[in-house]
Design an enzyme around this catalytic site. Structure first.
Site, PDB file in Angstrom:
ATOM      1  N   LYS A  22      26.070   0.856  34.204  1.00 43.05           N
ATOM      2  CA  LYS A  22      24.739   1.363  34.599  1.00 43.05           C
ATOM      3  C   LYS A  22      23.668   0.998  33.570  1.00 43.05           C
ATOM      4  CE  LYS A  22      23.659   5.956  33.834  1.00 43.05           C
ATOM      5  NZ  LYS A  22      22.436   6.135  33.035  1.00 43.05           N
ATOM      6  N   ASN A  23      23.995   1.210  32.306  1.00 42.91           N
ATOM      7  CA  ASN A  23      22.956   1.047  31.285  1.00 42.91           C
ATOM      8  C   ASN A  23      22.695  -0.410  30.920  1.00 42.91           C
ATOM      9  OD1 ASN A  23      22.511   3.737  31.382  1.00 42.91           O
ATOM     10  ND2 ASN A  23      23.712   4.239  29.561  1.00 42.91           N
ATOM     11  N   ARG A  94      14.599   7.854  34.180  1.00 44.29           N
ATOM     12  CA  ARG A  94      14.013   7.680  32.844  1.00 44.29           C
ATOM     13  C   ARG A  94      13.864   6.212  32.490  1.00 44.29           C
ATOM     14  NH1 ARG A  94      12.729  10.838  28.703  1.00 44.29           N
ATOM     15  NH2 ARG A  94      12.893   9.040  27.337  1.00 44.29           N
ATOM     16  N   ASP A 118      14.614  15.570  29.685  1.00 44.10           N
ATOM     17  CA  ASP A 118      15.854  15.447  30.428  1.00 44.10           C
ATOM     18  C   ASP A 118      16.676  16.703  30.178  1.00 44.10           C
ATOM     19  OD1 ASP A 118      18.196  14.217  31.569  1.00 44.10           O
ATOM     20  OD2 ASP A 118      17.263  12.311  31.067  1.00 44.10           O
ATOM     21  N   ASP A 331      27.437   9.308  25.398  1.00 41.00           N
ATOM     22  CA  ASP A 331      27.717   9.438  26.835  1.00 41.00           C
ATOM     23  C   ASP A 331      29.197   9.691  27.128  1.00 41.00           C
ATOM     24  OD1 ASP A 331      25.049   9.051  27.300  1.00 41.00           O
ATOM     25  OD2 ASP A 331      25.227   6.910  27.680  1.00 41.00           O
ATOM     26  N   MET A 353      23.071  13.419  18.888  1.00 42.52           N
ATOM     27  CA  MET A 353      21.888  12.753  19.456  1.00 42.52           C
ATOM     28  C   MET A 353      21.078  13.642  20.402  1.00 42.52           C
ATOM     29  SD  MET A 353      23.662   9.062  19.775  1.00 42.52           S
ATOM     30  CE  MET A 353      22.222   8.039  19.879  1.00 42.52           C
TER      31      MET A 353
HETATM   32  N1  EPU Z   1      18.841   9.241  18.274  1.00 43.35           N
HETATM   33  C1  EPU Z   1      19.222   9.767  17.083  1.00 43.35           C
HETATM   34  N2  EPU Z   1      19.583   8.923  16.091  1.00 43.35           N
HETATM   35  C2  EPU Z   1      19.558   7.584  16.250  1.00 43.35           C
HETATM   36  C3  EPU Z   1      19.212   7.032  17.497  1.00 43.35           C
HETATM   37  C4  EPU Z   1      18.839   7.913  18.508  1.00 43.35           C
HETATM   38  O1  EPU Z   1      19.251  10.966  16.905  1.00 43.35           O
HETATM   39  O2  EPU Z   1      19.893   6.861  15.301  1.00 43.35           O
HETATM   40  C5  EPU Z   1      18.451  10.182  19.322  1.00 43.35           C
HETATM   41  C6  EPU Z   1      17.070   9.877  19.858  1.00 43.35           C
HETATM   42  O3  EPU Z   1      16.062  10.513  19.094  1.00 43.35           O
HETATM   43  C7  EPU Z   1      17.155  10.379  21.250  1.00 43.35           C
HETATM   44  C8  EPU Z   1      18.616  10.152  21.620  1.00 43.35           C
HETATM   45  O4  EPU Z   1      19.314   9.989  20.421  1.00 43.35           O
HETATM   46  O5  EPU Z   1      16.886  11.742  21.340  1.00 43.35           O
HETATM   47  C9  EPU Z   1      18.847   8.934  22.514  1.00 43.35           C
HETATM   48  O6  EPU Z   1      18.289   7.817  21.920  1.00 43.35           O
HETATM   49  P1  EPU Z   1      17.911   6.468  22.673  1.00 43.35           P
HETATM   50  O7  EPU Z   1      16.457   6.227  22.569  1.00 43.35           O
HETATM   51  O8  EPU Z   1      18.828   5.402  22.162  1.00 43.35           O
HETATM   52  O9  EPU Z   1      18.261   6.787  24.204  1.00 43.35           O
HETATM   53  P2  EPU Z   1      17.686   6.077  25.473  1.00 43.35           P
HETATM   54  O10 EPU Z   1      17.411   4.670  25.177  1.00 43.35           O
HETATM   55  O11 EPU Z   1      16.603   6.896  26.067  1.00 43.35           O
HETATM   56  C10 EPU Z   1      19.999   5.235  26.420  1.00 43.35           C
HETATM   57  C11 EPU Z   1      20.849   5.480  27.650  1.00 43.35           C
HETATM   58  C12 EPU Z   1      21.404   6.904  27.629  1.00 43.35           C
HETATM   59  C13 EPU Z   1      22.210   7.072  26.345  1.00 43.35           C
HETATM   60  C14 EPU Z   1      21.356   6.736  25.110  1.00 43.35           C
HETATM   61  C15 EPU Z   1      22.128   6.747  23.809  1.00 43.35           C
HETATM   62  C16 EPU Z   1      19.924   3.999  29.278  1.00 43.35           C
HETATM   63  C17 EPU Z   1      19.161   3.807  30.545  1.00 43.35           C
HETATM   64  N3  EPU Z   1      20.053   5.233  28.823  1.00 43.35           N
HETATM   65  O12 EPU Z   1      18.923   6.176  26.482  1.00 43.35           O
HETATM   66  O13 EPU Z   1      22.254   7.022  28.752  1.00 43.35           O
HETATM   67  O14 EPU Z   1      22.673   8.393  26.247  1.00 43.35           O
HETATM   68  O15 EPU Z   1      20.790   5.415  25.251  1.00 43.35           O
HETATM   69  O16 EPU Z   1      23.165   5.821  23.841  1.00 43.35           O
HETATM   70  O17 EPU Z   1      20.418   3.034  28.730  1.00 43.35           O
HETATM   71  C18 EPU Z   1      23.499   8.167  30.385  1.00 43.35           C
HETATM   72  O18 EPU Z   1      23.879   7.059  30.786  1.00 43.35           O
HETATM   73  O19 EPU Z   1      23.993   9.246  30.788  1.00 43.35           O
HETATM   74  C19 EPU Z   1      22.427   8.224  29.394  1.00 43.35           C
HETATM   75  C20 EPU Z   1      21.742   9.331  29.140  1.00 43.35           C
END
Ligand code: EPU
Length: 445
Positions: A22-23, A94, A118, A331, A353
């Site tokens: 998915k991601n 998102r 979320d 995840d 996270m």
């Molecule tokens: N974060 C930290 N430390 C870090 C990096 C991130 O605390 O070093 C925190 C961020 O502040 C944030 C959270 O972790 O609150 C997630 O960070 P990120 O920006 O990487 O998330 P995202 O890009 O919004 C993607 C996936 C998520 C997955 C996260 C983390 C997609 C579309 N979404 O989200 O997927 O949990 O990365 O790997 O790729 C899911 O599939 O269920 C899902 C939520």
């Protein structure tokens, strides 16, 4: 909304094949906006989030066609009208934040509603905005996020955290920029690597793929290509936890060894034994070194073996914590917690996270699990505990899968409402579970 009714404790066995990741699929679809030529995807998961993004692309002017096998999707964005960005659809996923990069690169402007909070926690987009501004975009907020740039120009960008979607947005934005962009502290998850592979096949010049320093040499045009989405290692991890929790032997087909080596080390600490097998005749231990990076192989998970959670070397209770790749993926935390409820010993789970991901444990507790939720980030699981069926609702996609595993293992009947959340990320999960022997019915209102 559909619900699942599950009669638990049915013996499970057999083979299962995870759908595409998915991601990886979501940013890959957005990257189609960079070219007026056709992109053909294989192993595209036909999940709800993908359907929503395909609808967003169609509204913007792209043509999208699924093939009869249901896993191949052709997208052609021969023209793009950014004014047709559908706010309602964007609010459903998102990943709509990933529209900003390609729209800026292709038509010089983008406007999307602010991605909301979320259920798994507040999710900042500062890393996206800082990086896009460094590439020369002007960005302001009112009823949403508005971005504009005459021409993006390459820059050195130090991400304040290795955000997955921020890295993807900046990659997509920079491949057509003037000059060179270097992303420091970039995310390196397998889905980021998959996106880099797609962009490279389209003609982008990216160095450092798979590392946390990505260098993009801007090109003037990208073309069409064919691209196979990698298998979803979150789905693989979910089936692994299903095998462990249900004490079954399952073979998970067509996975990529390199996506699994780090998560498997953590699953070993839960006492789960799994082997990667290049073919049915030549099994290779999960802790052995890789012979091939992206060749498909099988993962055999034997949940019939006794499972005991590891302690630290000194005998103290150990901790499993999540983090950016190659640390244990956030995840997979929810499904790992469910598996631990059926394993002997004690483990601390530290979700670093997201501050909302652990709350679903109250549902496991109501089913009989022995879990202490210490604070929003930490839970202590003592296992094993027999689970009994319950009436539940799925708060988010990963918790939904974790509850589904619990219901499959539990004694008696469970109902899971709000199946929409699970369908967002797992294709035909009821059919896949049924094929393994689970007694599950989807009830539509
Ligand atoms: N974060 C930290 N430390 C870090 C990096 C991130 O605390 O070093 C925190 C961020 O502040 C944030 C959270 O972790 O609150 C997630 O960070 P990120 O920006 O990487 O998330 P995202 O890009 O919004 C993607 C996936 C998520 C997955 C996260 C983390 C997609 C579309 N979404 O989200 O997927 O949990 O990365 O790997 O790729 C899911 O599939 O269920 C899902 C939520």
């Amino acid at each position: 909304m559909d619900r699942f009714e599950i009669e638990g404790s049915a013996p499970l066995h057999g083979n299962v094949r995870p759908s595409g990741n998915k991601n990886e699929a979501l940013p890959a679809l957005m990257a189609c906006l960079l070219t007026d030529q056709e992109i053909v995807f294989r192993r595209m998961p036909r999940i709800r989030d993908v359907e929503t993004v395909v609808e967003i692309l169609r509204e913007l002017g792209a043509k999208a066609e699924w093939s009869n096998d249901g896993e191949s999707l052709t997208i052609c964005a021969s023209s793009v009208d950014a004014a047709k960005t559908n706010r309602q659809l964007c609010q459903k996923v998102r990943a709509s934040v990933l529209l900003i990069g390609p729209l800026l690169a292709r038509v010089g402007r983008a406007a999307i509603p602010l991605p909301g909070g979320d259920v798994i926690g507040a999710r900042r987009i500062d890393t996206h905005v800082d990086g896009l501004r460094a590439l020369g975009a002007s960005i302001h907020f009112d009823d949403g996020l508005h971005a504009a740039a005459k021409k993006l120009v390459g820059a050195d960008i130090y991400l304040d955290e290795p955000s997955v979607t921020a890295t993807e947005n900046l990659l997509i934005a920079s491949v057509l920029a003037d000059g060179t962009t270097t992303l420091y502290n970039a995310a390196s998850e397998p889905h980021v690597v998959g996106l880099c592979r797609l962009l490279s096949a389209m003609g982008a010049k990216i160095d450092g793929i798979g590392t946390n320093r990505l260098t993009v040499h801007g090109v003037s045009k990208l073309s069409g290509c064919e691209h196979t989405i990698g298998p979803d290692f979150m789905e693989t991890g979910s089936f692994l936890c299903l095998a462990a929790a249900s004490k079954s032997k399952l073979t998970i087909k067509d996975v990529i060894a390199d996506d699994l080596r780090f998560p498997l080390r953590v699953f070993q600490r839960l006492g789960i034994s799994a082997e990667l097998s290049a073919s049915d005749s030549s099994p290779q231990s999960s802790s052995a070194s890789s012979s091939s990076s992206s060749d498909l192989c099988d993962l055999i998970v034997d949940g019939t073996q006794p499972m005991k959670m590891a302690t630290d070397m000194t005998g103290r209770t150990a901790t499993i914590y999540s983090g950016p790749w190659p640390a244990f993926p956030t995840d997979l935390m929810s499904v790992a917690i469910t598996a631990a409820t059926q394993t002997e010993g004690t483990m601390i789970f530290f979700e670093k996270m997201f501050e909302g991901r652990m709350f679903f444990t109250d549902k496991l507790i109501s089913m009989g699990a022995n879990i202490v939720l210490c604070d929003p980030h930490r839970a202590v699981v003592n296992g094993p505990s027999p689970l009994i069926g319950a009436h539940m609702s799925s708060p988010d996609v990963r918790a939904g899968m974790a509850l589904l595993i619990a219901a499959t293992v539990a004694k008696g009947r469970s109902t899971i409402e709000n199946v929409y959340q699970i369908d967002r990320g797992y294709h035909a999960i009821d059919k896949k579970l049924e094929a393994l022997g689970a007694k599950i019915k989807r009830i539509s209102p």
